[in-house]
Design a protein around this motif. Structure first.
Motif, mmCIF file in Angstrom:
data_model
loop_
_atom_site.group_PDB
_atom_site.id
_atom_site.type_symbol
_atom_site.label_atom_id
_atom_site.label_comp_id
_atom_site.label_asym_id
_atom_site.label_seq_id
_atom_site.Cartn_x
_atom_site.Cartn_y
_atom_site.Cartn_z
ATOM 1 N N ILE A 274 -2.049 2.830 0.914
ATOM 2 C CA ILE A 274 -3.021 2.891 -0.174
ATOM 3 C C ILE A 274 -3.093 1.488 -0.753
ATOM 4 N N ALA A 275 -4.310 0.987 -0.916
ATOM 5 C CA ALA A 275 -4.519 -0.330 -1.522
ATOM 6 C C ALA A 275 -5.425 -0.171 -2.733
ATOM 7 N N ASN A 276 -5.180 -0.978 -3.753
ATOM 8 C CA ASN A 276 -6.020 -0.907 -4.953
ATOM 9 C C ASN A 276 -7.307 -1.705 -4.747
ATOM 10 N N THR A 277 -8.136 -1.765 -5.771
ATOM 11 C CA THR A 277 -9.424 -2.450 -5.651
ATOM 12 C C THR A 277 -9.276 -3.964 -5.536
ATOM 13 N N ASN A 278 -8.090 -4.488 -5.800
ATOM 14 C CA ASN A 278 -7.815 -5.912 -5.566
ATOM 15 C C ASN A 278 -7.252 -6.129 -4.166
ATOM 16 N N HIS A 279 -7.238 -5.069 -3.366
ATOM 17 C CA HIS A 279 -6.765 -5.095 -1.981
ATOM 18 C C HIS A 279 -5.269 -5.398 -1.891
ATOM 19 N N GLU A 280 -4.531 -4.956 -2.899
ATOM 20 C CA GLU A 280 -3.076 -5.088 -2.902
ATOM 21 C C GLU A 280 -2.478 -3.745 -2.514
ATOM 22 N N ILE A 281 -1.409 -3.791 -1.722
ATOM 23 C CA ILE A 281 -0.770 -2.576 -1.234
ATOM 24 C C ILE A 281 -0.053 -1.866 -2.388
ATOM 25 N N GLU A 282 -0.436 -0.607 -2.649
ATOM 26 C CA GLU A 282 0.222 0.201 -3.677
ATOM 27 C C GLU A 282 1.209 1.193 -3.069
ATOM 28 N N PHE A 283 0.950 1.593 -1.842
ATOM 29 C CA PHE A 283 1.850 2.507 -1.128
ATOM 30 C C PHE A 283 1.775 2.159 0.342
ATOM 31 N N ILE A 284 2.926 2.201 0.993
ATOM 32 C CA ILE A 284 2.958 2.019 2.446
ATOM 33 C C ILE A 284 4.110 2.861 2.986
ATOM 34 N N SER A 285 3.845 3.558 4.057
ATOM 35 C CA SER A 285 4.836 4.485 4.603
ATOM 36 C C SER A 285 5.946 3.748 5.353
ATOM 37 N N PRO A 286 7.061 4.444 5.585
ATOM 38 C CA PRO A 286 8.211 3.833 6.251
ATOM 39 C C PRO A 286 7.924 3.311 7.664
ATOM 40 N N ALA A 287 6.861 3.772 8.312
ATOM 41 C CA ALA A 287 6.541 3.303 9.667
ATOM 42 C C ALA A 287 6.258 1.812 9.701
ATOM 43 N N VAL A 288 6.017 1.201 8.540
ATOM 44 C CA VAL A 288 5.783 -0.245 8.507
ATOM 45 C C VAL A 288 7.004 -0.994 9.038
ATOM 46 N N TYR A 289 8.174 -0.422 8.884
ATOM 47 C CA TYR A 289 9.379 -1.071 9.400
ATOM 48 C C TYR A 289 9.377 -1.051 10.936
ATOM 49 N N ARG A 290 9.038 0.089 11.513
ATOM 50 C CA ARG A 290 9.013 0.218 12.970
ATOM 51 C C ARG A 290 7.950 -0.689 13.584
ATOM 52 N N VAL B 227 -15.011 3.096 -7.401
ATOM 53 C CA VAL B 227 -13.987 2.911 -6.379
ATOM 54 C C VAL B 227 -12.632 2.923 -7.063
ATOM 55 N N ARG B 228 -11.752 3.798 -6.614
ATOM 56 C CA ARG B 228 -10.419 3.914 -7.203
ATOM 57 C C ARG B 228 -9.387 3.220 -6.330
ATOM 58 N N GLU B 229 -9.493 3.467 -5.006
ATOM 59 C CA GLU B 229 -8.521 2.884 -4.090
ATOM 60 C C GLU B 229 -9.013 3.052 -2.668
ATOM 61 N N PHE B 230 -8.316 2.382 -1.766
ATOM 62 C CA PHE B 230 -8.599 2.479 -0.341
ATOM 63 C C PHE B 230 -7.383 3.107 0.335
ATOM 64 N N THR B 231 -7.628 4.072 1.187
ATOM 65 C CA THR B 231 -6.531 4.732 1.894
ATOM 66 C C THR B 231 -6.764 4.579 3.381
ATOM 67 N N GLY B 232 -5.673 4.484 4.128
ATOM 68 C CA GLY B 232 -5.882 4.303 5.544
ATOM 69 C C GLY B 232 -4.661 4.554 6.391
ATOM 70 N N VAL B 233 -4.908 4.456 7.687
ATOM 71 C CA VAL B 233 -3.887 4.648 8.708
ATOM 72 C C VAL B 233 -3.941 3.435 9.634
ATOM 73 N N ILE B 234 -2.767 2.914 9.951
ATOM 74 C CA ILE B 234 -2.664 1.747 10.829
ATOM 75 C C ILE B 234 -1.837 2.130 12.054
ATOM 76 N N SER B 235 -2.376 1.823 13.229
ATOM 77 C CA SER B 235 -1.670 2.085 14.488
ATOM 78 C C SER B 235 -1.434 0.766 15.213
ATOM 79 N N ASP B 236 -0.287 0.648 15.850
ATOM 80 C CA ASP B 236 0.032 -0.522 16.663
ATOM 81 C C ASP B 236 -0.664 -0.361 18.011
ATOM 82 N N ILE B 237 -1.569 -1.279 18.333
ATOM 83 C CA ILE B 237 -2.280 -1.226 19.615
ATOM 84 C C ILE B 237 -1.955 -2.449 20.462
ATOM 85 N N SER B 238 -0.849 -3.112 20.174
ATOM 86 C CA SER B 238 -0.462 -4.305 20.932
ATOM 87 C C SER B 238 -0.344 -4.006 22.423
ATOM 88 N N GLY B 239 0.257 -2.879 22.769
ATOM 89 C CA GLY B 239 0.393 -2.510 24.175
ATOM 90 C C GLY B 239 -0.952 -2.354 24.858
#
Length: 190
Positions: A74-90, A158-170
């Protein structure tokens, strides 16, 4: 004196009748209050039953977030990360707390900033977008990501931006090898 006494008696009787009516009204009011208390208690118990049947606990949410392979953010309207799931570590090697409050742009490859700009207007007008871009991991290496993002509004703003990020490097490595193979085939055929 009989006239005064009769008036006084009538007055006393009226006062007594009013007291009795007042007592009766107080009893009815108290009975109504008690019924309302019981009704409210019953409604609250029923709400809790329904909530318990439909609710998902914080522990369950945490278990879900820890098991998902993709990053949820979840990012705020200033495009700053407000929430990020634990998968960011992986995916990127960062602990979630290292990312919180940071502008998204800090992690995006400079050559891909235009991609963020291109979807900004689309998102702010209520749309959603899916893009591929490179982001830097904690080791300083750029990885390819697929980012699906949408806008959440509150009261038409606009309150916030929500999204899903997948690793597509492979996938990008395979695409690159296929392109190289095609170029090699074309060269050999010439």
């Amino acid at each position: 004196m009989d006239g005064t006494s009769t008036n006084q008696d009538r007055h006393n009787e009226e006062v007594e009748a009013l007291r009795l009516e007042l007592d009766e009204a107080r009893k009815l009011l108290e009975k109504s209050r008690q019924e309302n208390i019981l009704l409210e208690k019953h409604l609250n118990e029923r709400k809790m039953e329904l909530w318990g049947q439909n609710a998902i606990s914080a522990l369950q949410i945490n278990n879900i977030l820890n098991s998902i392979q993709e990053i949820i953010f979840i990012a705020n309207t200033n495009h700053e990360i407000e929430f990020i799931s634990p998968a960011v570590y992986r995916i990127a090697g960062y602990q979630p707390q290292e990312i919180l409050g940071q502008p998204i742009r800090n992690f995006v490859h400079p050559d891909d900033w235009h991609i963020l700009q291109s979807i900004k207007e689309q998102l702010e007008s209520g749309g959603s977008a899916k893009v591929e871009l490179r982001a830097v991991n904690k080791q300083g290496v750029y990885v390819w990501l697929s980012v699906s993002v949408s806008t959440r509004f509150v009261e038409n703003q606009v309150r916030e931006f929500t999204g899903v990020i997948s690793d597509i490097s492979g996938v990008k490595v395979i695409e690159s090898r296929l392109r190289e193979g095609n170029l090699l085939n074309q060269t050999l055929m010439e």
